[in-house]
Design a protein around this motif. Structure first.
Motif, PDB file in Angstrom:
ATOM      1  N   MET A 279      22.328 -27.020 -43.381  1.00  0.00           N
ATOM      2  CA  MET A 279      23.171 -27.075 -42.095  1.00  0.00           C
ATOM      3  C   MET A 279      24.076 -25.958 -42.996  1.00  0.00           C
ATOM      4  O   MET A 279      24.133 -25.040 -41.594  1.00  0.00           O
ATOM      5  CB  MET A 279      23.980 -27.822 -42.021  1.00  0.00           C
ATOM      6  N   ALA A 280      23.894 -25.357 -43.900  1.00  0.00           N
ATOM      7  CA  ALA A 280      25.046 -24.604 -44.438  1.00  0.00           C
ATOM      8  C   ALA A 280      24.100 -23.486 -43.773  1.00  0.00           C
ATOM      9  O   ALA A 280      24.265 -21.987 -43.367  1.00  0.00           O
ATOM     10  CB  ALA A 280      25.542 -24.421 -45.770  1.00  0.00           C
ATOM     11  N   GLU A 281      22.798 -22.817 -44.197  1.00  0.00           N
ATOM     12  CA  GLU A 281      21.935 -22.401 -44.588  1.00  0.00           C
ATOM     13  C   GLU A 281      21.551 -21.790 -42.528  1.00  0.00           C
ATOM     14  O   GLU A 281      21.692 -20.738 -42.049  1.00  0.00           O
ATOM     15  CB  GLU A 281      20.492 -22.271 -45.249  1.00  0.00           C
TER      16      GLU A 281
ATOM     17  N   ALA B  72      19.191 -36.826 -52.985  1.00  0.00           N
ATOM     18  CA  ALA B  72      18.520 -35.616 -52.266  1.00  0.00           C
ATOM     19  C   ALA B  72      18.921 -35.266 -50.706  1.00  0.00           C
ATOM     20  O   ALA B  72      19.044 -34.133 -50.046  1.00  0.00           O
ATOM     21  CB  ALA B  72      17.364 -36.073 -52.143  1.00  0.00           C
ATOM     22  N   TYR B  73      19.647 -36.788 -49.651  1.00  0.00           N
ATOM     23  CA  TYR B  73      19.187 -36.369 -48.404  1.00  0.00           C
ATOM     24  C   TYR B  73      20.709 -35.715 -48.235  1.00  0.00           C
ATOM     25  O   TYR B  73      20.611 -34.824 -47.530  1.00  0.00           O
ATOM     26  CB  TYR B  73      19.617 -37.841 -47.649  1.00  0.00           C
ATOM     27  N   MET B  74      22.228 -35.617 -49.353  1.00  0.00           N
ATOM     28  CA  MET B  74      22.985 -35.246 -49.173  1.00  0.00           C
ATOM     29  C   MET B  74      22.947 -33.908 -49.443  1.00  0.00           C
ATOM     30  O   MET B  74      24.080 -33.585 -49.127  1.00  0.00           O
ATOM     31  CB  MET B  74      24.509 -36.130 -49.617  1.00  0.00           C
ATOM     32  N   ASP B  75      22.602 -33.511 -50.491  1.00  0.00           N
ATOM     33  CA  ASP B  75      22.787 -32.080 -50.471  1.00  0.00           C
ATOM     34  C   ASP B  75      21.532 -31.542 -50.627  1.00  0.00           C
ATOM     35  O   ASP B  75      22.163 -29.891 -49.714  1.00  0.00           O
ATOM     36  CB  ASP B  75      21.966 -32.114 -52.751  1.00  0.00           C
ATOM     37  N   GLY B  76      20.418 -31.926 -49.334  1.00  0.00           N
ATOM     38  CA  GLY B  76      19.869 -31.731 -48.902  1.00  0.00           C
ATOM     39  C   GLY B  76      20.199 -30.447 -47.602  1.00  0.00           C
ATOM     40  O   GLY B  76      20.006 -29.982 -47.032  1.00  0.00           O
ATOM     41  N   SER B  77      20.411 -31.997 -46.610  1.00  0.00           N
ATOM     42  CA  SER B  77      21.856 -32.218 -45.997  1.00  0.00           C
ATOM     43  C   SER B  77      22.263 -30.973 -45.255  1.00  0.00           C
ATOM     44  O   SER B  77      23.097 -30.187 -44.619  1.00  0.00           O
ATOM     45  CB  SER B  77      21.757 -32.959 -44.881  1.00  0.00           C
TER      46      SER B  77
END
Length: 185
Positions: free
Chosen positions: A34-36, A25-30
């Protein structure tokens, strides 16, 4: 499992399902966050998130200037990557590099009036995106937990590999006053 030199390697400490869930969840969410934020800045202000971080750091520094080495440390960038970014910002007249008056070998990066203007123009849209995709998605308790957890990670990963990491950060201000001087995030 046998390591080179004949030592028996310990079994890896595999992640539990709960730990795996948190890590992923941390990897995907972060990465998505950052991309957004990067897309929003590029679309609305023709700045990258990395450019924005540099401009913010310079805006908060005394005299709107920092040694390049200190700036690289402050934005968690390599010296060579920062030099490339500063060249691009110089070409857009947002940053000026000058020799350090105290030390002829040092180089200062200084935020220009144009850089400050661009930063101030970008800040409202950026903070709205930070609020929309991060701050307003969390309860105050969740936000405090995220801050506390990532402060521990930041401290632990900022240590040389041969020195034990501290596991608890210093207490953060409780009054919510940890706001950059220029009012942007």
């Amino acid at each position: 499992m046998v390591e080179p030199g004949g030592r028996v390697a310990a079994e890896p400490r595999w992640l539990t399902p709960e730990q795996q869930r948190a890590w992923r969840a941390y990897m995907d969410g972060s990465q998505r966050l950052m991309a957004e934020l990067n897309r929003q800045l590029q679309r609305d202000s023709a700045l990258s998130l990395a450019d924005y971080r540099i401009l913010v750091k310079l805006s908060e520094a005394p005299g709107r200037a920092l040694r390049m080495s200190d700036l690289a440390d402050g934005v968690l960038s390599s010296r060579s990557r920062l030099t490339h970014q500063i060249r691009r910002l110089e070409a857009q007249r947002m940053v000026l590099r000058t020799a350090c008056a105290d030390d002829g070998r040092g180089v200062l990066a200084q935020l220009t009036d144009e850089g400050l203007r661009r930063l101030r123009a970008a800040a409202p849209g950026h903070v709205a995106a930070v609020r929309h995709y991060f701050i307003d998605m969390l309860t105050p308790q969740q936000l405090a937990a995220v801050a506390a957890a990532l402060e521990v990670v930041d401290i632990a990963t900022d240590q040389p590999a041969d020195r034990p990491a501290r596991t608890r950060p210093a207490a953060a201000p409780e009054n919510g006053s940890a706001r950059p001087a220029a009012g942007h995030c």
